[in-house]
Structures are given as structure tokens and as C-alpha cells.
Design a protein around this motif. Structure first.
Motif, short mmCIF file in Angstrom:
data_model
loop_
_atom_site.label_atom_id
_atom_site.label_comp_id
_atom_site.label_asym_id
_atom_site.label_seq_id
_atom_site.Cartn_x
_atom_site.Cartn_y
_atom_site.Cartn_z
N ALA A 34 0.84 -1.20 0.00
CA ALA A 34 0.00 0.00 0.00
C ALA A 34 0.87 1.25 0.00
O ALA A 34 0.55 2.25 -0.66
CB ALA A 34 -0.93 -0.01 1.20
N GLY A 35 1.99 1.20 0.75
CA GLY A 35 2.89 2.34 0.78
C GLY A 35 3.53 2.64 -0.55
O GLY A 35 3.95 3.77 -0.82
N ARG A 36 3.62 1.60 -1.42
CA ARG A 36 4.17 1.77 -2.76
C ARG A 36 3.11 2.10 -3.80
O ARG A 36 3.41 2.20 -4.98
CB ARG A 36 4.91 0.49 -3.17
CG ARG A 36 6.15 0.20 -2.35
CD ARG A 36 7.26 1.17 -2.66
NE ARG A 36 8.49 0.85 -1.93
CZ ARG A 36 9.66 1.45 -2.14
NH1 ARG A 36 9.75 2.40 -3.05
NH2 ARG A 36 10.73 1.11 -1.45
N GLY A 37 1.87 2.24 -3.33
CA GLY A 37 0.80 2.66 -4.24
C GLY A 37 -0.05 1.54 -4.80
O GLY A 37 -0.91 1.78 -5.66
N LEU A 38 0.14 0.29 -4.35
CA LEU A 38 -0.67 -0.81 -4.85
C LEU A 38 -2.03 -0.81 -4.15
O LEU A 38 -2.12 -0.59 -2.94
CB LEU A 38 0.02 -2.16 -4.63
CG LEU A 38 0.99 -2.63 -5.72
CD1 LEU A 38 2.25 -1.76 -5.74
CD2 LEU A 38 1.38 -4.09 -5.51
N THR A 147 -3.91 -8.92 1.28
CA THR A 147 -4.87 -7.92 0.81
C THR A 147 -5.41 -7.11 1.99
O THR A 147 -5.53 -5.89 1.92
CB THR A 147 -6.04 -8.61 0.08
OG1 THR A 147 -5.52 -9.37 -1.01
CG2 THR A 147 -7.02 -7.58 -0.46
N LEU A 148 -5.71 -7.81 3.08
CA LEU A 148 -6.16 -7.11 4.29
C LEU A 148 -5.08 -6.15 4.78
O LEU A 148 -5.39 -5.06 5.28
CB LEU A 148 -6.50 -8.13 5.37
CG LEU A 148 -6.98 -7.58 6.72
CD1 LEU A 148 -8.30 -6.84 6.55
CD2 LEU A 148 -7.14 -8.72 7.73
N GLY A 149 -3.83 -6.53 4.62
CA GLY A 149 -2.74 -5.68 5.05
C GLY A 149 -2.69 -4.35 4.34
O GLY A 149 -2.24 -3.35 4.91
N THR A 150 -3.13 -4.31 3.09
CA THR A 150 -3.16 -3.03 2.37
C THR A 150 -4.18 -2.08 2.96
O THR A 150 -4.08 -0.87 2.79
CB THR A 150 -3.48 -3.25 0.88
OG1 THR A 150 -4.78 -3.83 0.74
CG2 THR A 150 -2.47 -4.16 0.22
N VAL A 151 -5.16 -2.63 3.65
CA VAL A 151 -6.22 -1.80 4.24
C VAL A 151 -5.91 -1.43 5.69
O VAL A 151 -6.04 -0.28 6.09
CB VAL A 151 -7.58 -2.54 4.17
CG1 VAL A 151 -8.69 -1.69 4.79
CG2 VAL A 151 -7.92 -2.91 2.73
N VAL A 152 -5.49 -2.43 6.48
CA VAL A 152 -5.32 -2.18 7.92
C VAL A 152 -3.88 -2.37 8.40
O VAL A 152 -3.58 -2.07 9.55
CB VAL A 152 -6.24 -3.12 8.74
CG1 VAL A 152 -7.69 -2.90 8.37
CG2 VAL A 152 -5.84 -4.58 8.54
N GLY A 153 -3.00 -2.87 7.54
CA GLY A 153 -1.63 -3.17 7.97
C GLY A 153 -0.90 -1.98 8.54
O GLY A 153 -0.23 -2.08 9.57
N ALA A 154 -1.02 -0.84 7.87
CA ALA A 154 -0.32 0.35 8.34
C ALA A 154 -0.83 0.79 9.71
O ALA A 154 -0.05 1.25 10.55
CB ALA A 154 -0.51 1.48 7.33
N ALA A 155 -2.12 0.62 9.95
CA ALA A 155 -2.68 1.01 11.24
C ALA A 155 -2.21 0.10 12.37
O ALA A 155 -2.10 0.52 13.52
CB ALA A 155 -4.22 0.99 11.16
N LEU A 156 -1.90 -1.16 12.04
CA LEU A 156 -1.45 -2.11 13.05
C LEU A 156 -0.01 -1.86 13.48
O LEU A 156 0.41 -2.30 14.53
CB LEU A 156 -1.58 -3.55 12.52
CG LEU A 156 -3.01 -4.06 12.28
CD1 LEU A 156 -2.96 -5.45 11.66
CD2 LEU A 156 -3.79 -4.09 13.59
N GLY A 157 0.74 -1.16 12.64
CA GLY A 157 2.15 -0.94 12.95
C GLY A 157 3.02 -2.07 12.43
O GLY A 157 2.53 -3.04 11.85
N ASP A 158 4.29 -1.96 12.64
CA ASP A 158 5.25 -2.94 12.16
C ASP A 158 5.20 -4.18 13.05
O ASP A 158 5.52 -4.11 14.23
CB ASP A 158 6.66 -2.34 12.18
CG ASP A 158 7.68 -3.23 11.48
OD1 ASP A 158 7.35 -4.39 11.20
OD2 ASP A 158 8.79 -2.74 11.21
#
Length: 235
Positions: A34-38, A147-158
Motif C-alpha cells: 500500500a505504501g508503494r501505491g498498490l 490484501t487485508l494488510g493493504t487496508v489495515v496493515g499500516a494502522a497495526l504498525g510494524d
């Protein structure tokens, strides 16, 4: 029918720990994508078509506009070169598979599927029901959670701050332990691990994958030869 069902359920039970270990890694990959624009759809399609965690991470890390196609192809080819040897070792055990089942099964083969299939083949005939009982849930889990990570992964943190990145390492340690055959295994693992670690530190990825594979193969060949000579020398 009962035998097919039992084999499929056995495959699902065997792959379940790997599926759980893949979840935090897939979420992390989705966040990076998601950070790369996908988009979520693009991430899902990438997982379904490529299904190779290391190669997907490498591709996303190199992703730019315009995309460096040559660098991405070379890096992913190098990382996945091990699948040639893995397929060669597993192919003779797929005698009961149709051509379509063999092609599809090897296309989506992952390290975990391969190791569990090799272990299963030691004591049982490897059946399509068992293989796809492992394969399909694993593929579905990776695609869905990335796919779920593109939506919520950033919010969960590293996930690495929770130690979740060690999940795959712990899983592979368990797989190696299941294959342990004494000194041959020891020298193979030691040579591959040391070469991979040194190459990663001195040169960087993805060359550590190739170094680990080559040194591991060389050590296995030498250690197996020494073991055979020692056996022949016994009275």
C-alpha cells in the motif's frame, strides 16, 4: 471418498502452523505494498499470480515509477531459483498426479508445502488430496491477509516490534528438526546459514539466498560422501 477426505484434512492440519506464521508477514507485506501505491485488488492479484513471499517483498522494495523491470526480474529469479531443486526432488513423488495437478501444484509450491510433502512422503504415498489440502488453504490465507494488510496493515504498525517476523524462522527451525539426519544435516545447515549470514552482511540481498543454497548443497554433498565412505570402511 473417506480416504480422500482424510488426506485433505491431514494436509490442512499439517499446514495450519505455517498459515498462522504467515499472517503477520502477509499483513506487513500488504502494508508495504500500500505504501508503494498498490491497491488491495493489485495486491491480491500479485499474491495469486506470484505467490512467493520473498520475491514479492523484493519486488515491492524495488517498486518505483517507472518500474525497474530488469532489476525486479533478476532479483525475483535469483530468490526463487531454489524452486528448481525443490521441484526436482518432489517430482518423483507425484506419480499419482495428473499433468494438470502436477503443473498447478508445483506452480504454487512454497518452502513449507515442499518440506511437509517430503516429510509425508517418507511414510505415506503423496496424494493430490493431501497436497491440495495443504496448498489451497495456504494460498488463500496468504492472498487474503496480504490484501487485508493493504487496508489495515499500516494502522497495526510494524509486526517486527512484536517479534512476529520471527514466526517463519521458528517454523523453519521446526521443519529442519523434523528432517534431522545427524552430521550430514548439521554440516548442511551450518554451511548454508553461515554463508547466507556473511553474504547478507557483506554484500546484501538477494545474494545471500544464492550463497546459502550453493554452500548448503556443497556441504551436503561432501558430508554425504564422507558418511558413505565411513559406512563402506566398516568391517
Amino acid at each position: 471418498m473417506s480416504s480422500l477426505r482424510d488426506d485433505a484434512l491431514r494436509g490442512l492440519r499439517d499446514i495450519a502452523p505455517a498459515m498462522l506464521a504467515a499472517v503477520p508477514i502477509a499483513l506487513l507485506f500488504g502494508a508495504l505494498a500500500a505504501g508503494r501505491g498498490l491497491s488491495p485488488l493489485e495486491t491480491f492479484v500479485m499474491g495469486a499470480l506470484v505467490f512467493a513471499g520473498g520475491a514479492q517483498f523484493a519486488a515491492v522494495e524495488l517498486w518505483a515509477t517507472p518500474a525497474p523491470i530488469g532489476a525486479i526480474v533478476f532479483s525475483t529469479l535469483l530468490i526463487n531459483a531454489r524452486h528448481v531443486l525443490m521441484s526436482a526432488s518432489l517430482a518423483p513423488k507425484l506419480a499419482g498426479f495428473s499433468r494438470g495437478q502436477t503443473a498447478l501444484g508445483l506452480y504454487y509450491m512454497a518452502d513449507e508445502n515442499w518440506a511437509l510433502a517430503e516429510k509425508r512422503a517418507r511414510t505415506h504415498r503423496l496424494t493430490p488430496a493431501y497436497w491440495f489440502g495443504m496448498l489451497l488453504p495456504f494460498v488463500a490465507c496468504w492472498c487474503a491477509t496480504s490484501t487485508l494488510g493493504t487496508v489495515v496493515g499500516a494502522a497495526l504498525g510494524d509486526p517486527r516490534r512484536f517479534g512476529a517476523d520471527f514466526a517463519f524462522t521458528a517454523l523453519f527451525i521446526a521443519l529442519v528438526a523434523a528432517f534431522w539426519k545427524g552430521r550430514v544435516t548439521f554440516w548442511t545447515v551450518a554451511a548454508a546459514g553461515l554463508a547466507s549470514a556473511l553474504t547478507y552482511r557483506l554484500i546484501g540481498p538477494p545474494w545471500h539466498v544464492l550463497a546459502g543454497a550453493l554452500f548448503g548443497l556443497a556441504a551436503a554433498w561432501l558430508a554425504a560422501g564422507d558418511a558413505e565412505l565411513a559406512t563402506e570402511a566398516r568391517p
